[in-house]
Design an enzyme around this catalytic site. Structure first.
Site, PDB file in Angstrom:
ATOM      1  N   CYS A   1      17.766  -2.311  39.833  1.00  0.00           N
ATOM      2  CA  CYS A   1      17.941  -1.256  40.819  1.00  0.00           C
ATOM      3  C   CYS A   1      18.604  -0.039  40.202  1.00  0.00           C
ATOM      4  CB  CYS A   1      18.763  -1.744  42.000  1.00  0.00           C
ATOM      5  SG  CYS A   1      18.083  -3.229  42.736  1.00  0.00           S
TER       6      CYS A   1
ATOM      7  N   CYS B   1      25.451   4.769  46.760  1.00  0.00           N
ATOM      8  CA  CYS B   1      26.357   4.567  45.621  1.00  0.00           C
ATOM      9  C   CYS B   1      27.755   4.222  46.140  1.00  0.00           C
ATOM     10  CB  CYS B   1      26.428   5.804  44.743  1.00  0.00           C
ATOM     11  SG  CYS B   1      24.821   6.538  44.393  1.00  0.00           S
TER      12      CYS B   1
HETATM   13  S1  FES Z   1      23.472   4.430  41.331  1.00  0.00           S
HETATM   14 FE1  FES Z   1      21.428   5.003  41.716  1.00  0.00          FE
HETATM   15  S2  FES Z   1      21.688   6.828  42.836  1.00  0.00           S
HETATM   16 FE2  FES Z   1      23.707   6.249  42.434  1.00  0.00          FE
END
Ligand code: FES
Ligand SMILES: Cc1ncc(COP(=O)(O)O)c(C=O)c1O
Lengths: 137, 403
Positions: free
Chosen positions: A37, A106
């Site tokens: 991700c 985040c």
């Molecule tokens: S960690 Fe992917 S947008 Fe912030």
């Protein structure tokens, strides 16, 4: 999209980068996110007998906002009781760092990491785990 | 040396001052409509357009009558694909393309599917090249068009278009090439390469934004596309709309400069690119994405494992580059191009594309090397994955939280 000054400050001078001994019973470790991700956050707390957080460290693989969110989280954690720390909400982080909507996840990750670290500490010390992570993106 | 340094020349290029100079008179003194046949203002504009058409044609070895001016490569891709599909309906309804194409091609193909057409999306090998045997196996009697890009915009990998066009023609299909990244950078010759339709754009070759062209072959065979923009019948009826005269003049001048200078530019830039690549792959766990032999001379796409692209770019604060990381896009998916090479998601998230250009200097490249190395090391110090890697922990064996 430009970053807020606070994000840049935390990103350029991250607070409390590092590693605590995860095998210690005083240390709680939260490892959230996934490499696929694009974001992995590891947040660790050291807790004393009175359940006060005496130290916090992080390492983050992720965007600038994720790094700043976790750096801020470690600052906020130090000196708090684990019960108060559990109340830190991702929206507090969003507000403090002026994160734009696309970067809210985040901050969610940072909240997840805090909760995971506290729960790890709780379970290690014979307490039950509290409500688990807020959400996943 | 001025900061920040622009190393994103695959996204767009700065205009060459000589192009701007050629365009300027067409904004005021020669403002006429090129379609006004009855007065000097119209003639002056038409003259500018005619000359530009010759300059464009010359760069690609075409006849000037084969150049259709458009608003850019996106429009050219759409006109070629949708226009061929409509025009050759009687003959067939099958189009072949590949998974690493630009969205302009992929989404035009999606549209074709909605209209009842059938589209084959060829996969690519781990180096980014298509498999010619797979292409040949996909050809059917119903195939009217093969649309495979010349060079990819993210990794710079150059497809073997001569061989591809030969296969298309063997089965009676047309060959269309999205050559947005190659025209003006490396030699393209529509006859030698067997191209029937070709899309390109001015802003990738030091010209202005918002103007491009579609090459449409007129002989052997005579190719036709159904107009997607109806109106006054400009551009031989294939693309109506008052011509963007200054833009077209700029495209023409840009093509002329590229024809004269791309050989030298390519030689110089490939040296600088190699220097950059050699230095940056000295870093542990860094990987070049895509075939390095069949590649544009000015591009290097490199993954720095265990650091995330957007975070990395933030530390490369004086460099303008781009990344395949999902964090740079609104979606949460990393680059589909890198993923189609078989790259794991985490490597795709860790990629940086360096795109050099005509105005890149060696001093800038040296600076870029230094700042990138510094940034990667800084981010790795912050990365839990780097720490685990260094401790010998197998990251694939960890059960990550599901998303
Ligand atoms: S960690 Fe992917 S947008 Fe912030
Ligand atoms: C391969 C490719 N095709 C098409 C386009 C679209 O070009 P334009 O911006 O002129 O519409 C681009 C550039 O973004 C590209 O790199």
């Amino acid at each position: 999209m430009a970053y807020s000054e606070k994000v840049i400050d935390h990103y350029t001078h991250p607070r409390n980068v590092g590693t605590l001994d995860k095998s210690s019973s005083k240390v709680g470790t939260g490892l959230v996110g996934a490499p696929e991700c694009g974001d992995v956050m590891r947040l660790q707390i050291e807790v004393d007998d009175k359940h006060m957080i005496t130290d916090a460290k992080f390492k983050t693989f992720g965007c600038g906002s994720a790094i700043a969110s976790s750096s801020l989280a470690t600052e906020w954690l130090k000196g708090k009781s684990i019960d108060d720390a559990m109340k830190i909400d991702n929206m507090d982080i969003v507000e403090e760092l002026a994160l734009p909507p696309v970067k809210i996840h985040c901050s969610v990750l940072a909240e997840d990491a805090i909760k995971a670290a506290i729960n790890d500490y709780r379970v290690k010390n014979g307490m039950e785990a509290l409500e688990s992570a807020k959400s996943h993106h | 040396m001025n900061l920040p340094i622009y190393l994103d020349n695959n996204a767009t290029t700065p205009m060459d001052p000589r192009v701007l100079e050629a365009m300027l008179p067409y904004f005021n003194a020669k403002f006429g409509n090129a379609a006004s046949r009855n007065h000097a203002f119209g003639w002056a504009a038409e003259e500018g357009v005619d000359y530009a058409r010759e300059q464009v044609a010359k760069l690609i070895g075409a006849n000037e009558k084969e150049i259709i001016f458009t608003s850019g490569a996106t429009e050219s891709d759409n006109l070629a694909i949708k226009g061929v599909f409509e025009m050759y309906k009687e003959k067939g309804n099958h189009i072949i393309t590949c998974v690493t194409e630009h969205k302009a091609v992929l989404d035009a193909c999606k549209h074709i599917e909605k209209l009842g057409g059938s589209v084959t999306y060829l996969p690519v090998k781990s180096d980014g090249l298509i498999d010619l045997a797979e292409l040949e196996a996909a050809m059917t009697e119903k195939t009217i068009l093969v649309s495979i890009m010349h060079a990819n915009n993210e990794i710079g990998v150059i497809q073997p278009i001569k061989e591809i066009s030969a296969i298309a023609h063997k089965y009676g299909a047309l060959y269309m090439s999205d050559s947005t990244q190659t025209v003006g950078k490396i030699p393209v010759d529509v006859n030698a390469d067997g191209i029937d339709l070709m899309a390109f754009t001015a802003h990738k070759m030091y010209g202005p934004k918002g103007v491009g062209a579609l090459y449409v072959r007129r002989k052997n065979p005579r190719v036709k596309v159904t107009a997607q923009m109806d109106g006054g019948g400009h551009e031989r009826g294939m693309r109506s709309g008052t011509l963007n005269v200054p833009g077209i003049v700029g495209l023409g001048k840009a093509c002329e400069l590229c024809r004269l200078e791309m050989g030298e530019d390519a030689k110089r830039l490939s040296k600088l690119r190699d220097k950059l690549q050699v230095s940056l792959t000295e870093l542990e766990e860094s990987y070049v994405n895509g075939n390095v032999e069949h590649r544009l001379p000015h591009v290097a796409n490199i993954s720095f494992k265990y650091v995330e692209g957007e975070g990395l770019m933030m530390a490369m604060k004086d460099l303008a580059v781009s990344s395949g990381s999902a964090c740079t896009s609104a979606s949460l998916e990393p680059s589909y191009v890198l993923k189609s090479l078989g790259l794991s998601d985490d490597l795709a998230h860790s990629s940086i594309r360096f795109g050099l250009g005509r105005f890149t200097t060696e001093e800038e490249v040296d600076f870029a090397i230094k700042q990138t190395k510094h940034a990667v090391n800084h981010l790795r110090d912050l990365s839990p994955l780097w720490e685990m890697f260094k401790e010998g922990i197998d990251l694939d064996k960890i059960e990550w939280a599901e998303h």
